[in-house]
Design a protein around this motif. Structure first.
Motif, PDB file in Angstrom:
ATOM      1  N   ALA A   2      45.710  43.475  38.082  1.00 32.81           N
ATOM      2  CA  ALA A   2      45.996  44.372  39.202  1.00 32.81           C
ATOM      3  C   ALA A   2      45.026  44.146  40.352  1.00 32.81           C
ATOM      4  N   SER A   3      43.744  43.952  40.033  1.00 29.99           N
ATOM      5  CA  SER A   3      42.745  43.760  41.085  1.00 29.99           C
ATOM      6  C   SER A   3      42.971  42.439  41.816  1.00 29.99           C
ATOM      7  N   ARG A   4      43.359  41.393  41.092  1.00 31.57           N
ATOM      8  CA  ARG A   4      43.647  40.113  41.742  1.00 31.57           C
ATOM      9  C   ARG A   4      44.844  40.242  42.679  1.00 31.57           C
ATOM     10  N   THR A  19      37.123  33.793  40.988  1.00 32.48           N
ATOM     11  CA  THR A  19      35.954  33.622  40.130  1.00 32.48           C
ATOM     12  C   THR A  19      35.722  34.854  39.261  1.00 32.48           C
ATOM     13  N   ASP A  20      35.572  34.655  37.946  1.00 28.72           N
ATOM     14  CA  ASP A  20      35.274  35.764  37.050  1.00 28.72           C
ATOM     15  C   ASP A  20      33.818  36.200  37.217  1.00 28.72           C
ATOM     16  N   PRO A  21      33.537  37.505  37.139  1.00 30.53           N
ATOM     17  CA  PRO A  21      32.201  38.006  37.444  1.00 30.53           C
ATOM     18  C   PRO A  21      31.105  37.574  36.472  1.00 30.53           C
ATOM     19  N   ASP A  22      31.463  37.186  35.248  1.00 33.75           N
ATOM     20  CA  ASP A  22      30.431  36.791  34.291  1.00 33.75           C
ATOM     21  C   ASP A  22      30.250  35.279  34.189  1.00 33.75           C
ATOM     22  N   ASP A  23      30.978  34.522  35.006  1.00 32.95           N
ATOM     23  CA  ASP A  23      30.820  33.071  35.029  1.00 32.95           C
ATOM     24  C   ASP A  23      29.874  32.667  36.152  1.00 32.95           C
ATOM     25  N   THR A  24      29.506  31.394  36.188  1.00 31.88           N
ATOM     26  CA  THR A  24      28.577  30.911  37.209  1.00 31.88           C
ATOM     27  C   THR A  24      29.107  29.638  37.859  1.00 31.88           C
ATOM     28  N   LEU A  25      28.645  29.381  39.067  1.00 26.05           N
ATOM     29  CA  LEU A  25      29.052  28.215  39.837  1.00 26.05           C
ATOM     30  C   LEU A  25      27.843  27.326  40.072  1.00 26.05           C
ATOM     31  N   ALA A  90      42.935  29.944  36.834  1.00 25.44           N
ATOM     32  CA  ALA A  90      42.844  30.568  38.153  1.00 25.44           C
ATOM     33  C   ALA A  90      41.396  30.734  38.622  1.00 25.44           C
ATOM     34  N   PRO A  91      40.440  31.106  37.743  1.00 24.23           N
ATOM     35  CA  PRO A  91      39.054  31.209  38.207  1.00 24.23           C
ATOM     36  C   PRO A  91      38.505  29.885  38.732  1.00 24.23           C
ATOM     37  N   PHE A 107      50.170  37.493  39.779  1.00 27.95           N
ATOM     38  CA  PHE A 107      49.850  37.546  38.358  1.00 27.95           C
ATOM     39  C   PHE A 107      50.771  38.554  37.683  1.00 27.95           C
ATOM     40  N   ASP A 108      51.307  38.168  36.524  1.00 31.97           N
ATOM     41  CA  ASP A 108      52.247  39.007  35.782  1.00 31.97           C
ATOM     42  C   ASP A 108      51.479  39.778  34.709  1.00 31.97           C
ATOM     43  N   HIS A 109      51.485  41.099  34.802  1.00 32.20           N
ATOM     44  CA  HIS A 109      50.712  41.935  33.879  1.00 32.20           C
ATOM     45  C   HIS A 109      51.244  41.873  32.447  1.00 32.20           C
TER      46      HIS A 109
END
Length: 209
Positions: A2-4, A19-25, A90-91, A107-109
């Protein structure tokens, strides 16, 4: 999900990523992507190189199952001509906002607990005239592997929807959409790259068993 989808309705940039919040770049990640999209004007999606970050040890490892697709270096790939390549993260992807607006892809819930990214990326590329994806070895996206095993993906096999919703609303839907795209060009079956991706996803049912 929903947020995306909500974010897509309010975004104003040319390219979007999730980008997922717990991943890093890796440092310079965005600069590498920006340099690439400034050159090939036909690029529909950018796929960045996926690696792992173990949160217990801090170890970084280039051991992702699909790392072979990035080994040749930064390049633009036509998936219709290279059917053993596909991208469903997607991230670790960048997509064009104008393509999202014209196609209406979201995105399909219902596609849970996994493959919501793969479903989105595949439907997006099927809505493009040509599935031209930039595979960037230079831009590294680190998935965080949780030592406590609490991530959605790590627990996906325990969810009933993994065996009902994902095949129905995920795999079957992209194969059907692919067949419809092929029919518009005189074909019959979903593009080979879509078939390869679905087979890759289904293989995890057997390896996990």
């Amino acid at each position: 999900v929903a947020s995306r989808n909500h974010g897509m309705e309010h975004a104003t940039g040319t390219w979007l990523t999730f980008t997922d919040p717990d991943d890093t770049l890796e440092p310079g990640y965005l600069a590498h992507v920006l340099r690439f999209v400034a050159d090939p004007p036909d690029t529909e999606m950018v796929a960045t190189h996926r690696a792992f970050h173990d949160d217990a040890t801090g170890t970084l490892s280039d051991t992702h199952m699909l790392r072979r697709m990035f080994e040749p270096g930064d390049r633009l790939v036509d998936l219709d001509q290279t059917p053993d390549h596909f991208h469903g993260s997607a991230p670790a992807a960048f997509v064009r906002r104008d393509r999202l607006q014209t196609s209406g892809v979201r995105f399909d819930h219902r596609v849970r607990p996994n493959f919501e990214d793969g479903h989105f990326c595949t439907k997006y590329l099927l809505a493009c005239e040509r599935p031209l994806v930039g595979f960037l070895r230079s831009a590294v996206y680190y998935y965080r592997k949780r030592s406590d095993g609490t991530s959605t993906l790590q627990n996906a096999t325990l969810r009933p929807e993994r065996y009902t919703h994902v095949p129905r609303y995920g795999y079957l839907d992209v194969l059907t959409a692919g067949a419809h795209r092929a029919a518009r060009h005189g074909g019959t079956f979903a593009p080979a790259w879509v078939q390869s991706y679905v087979i890759y996803e289904i293989s995890w049912y057997f390896s996990q068993e």
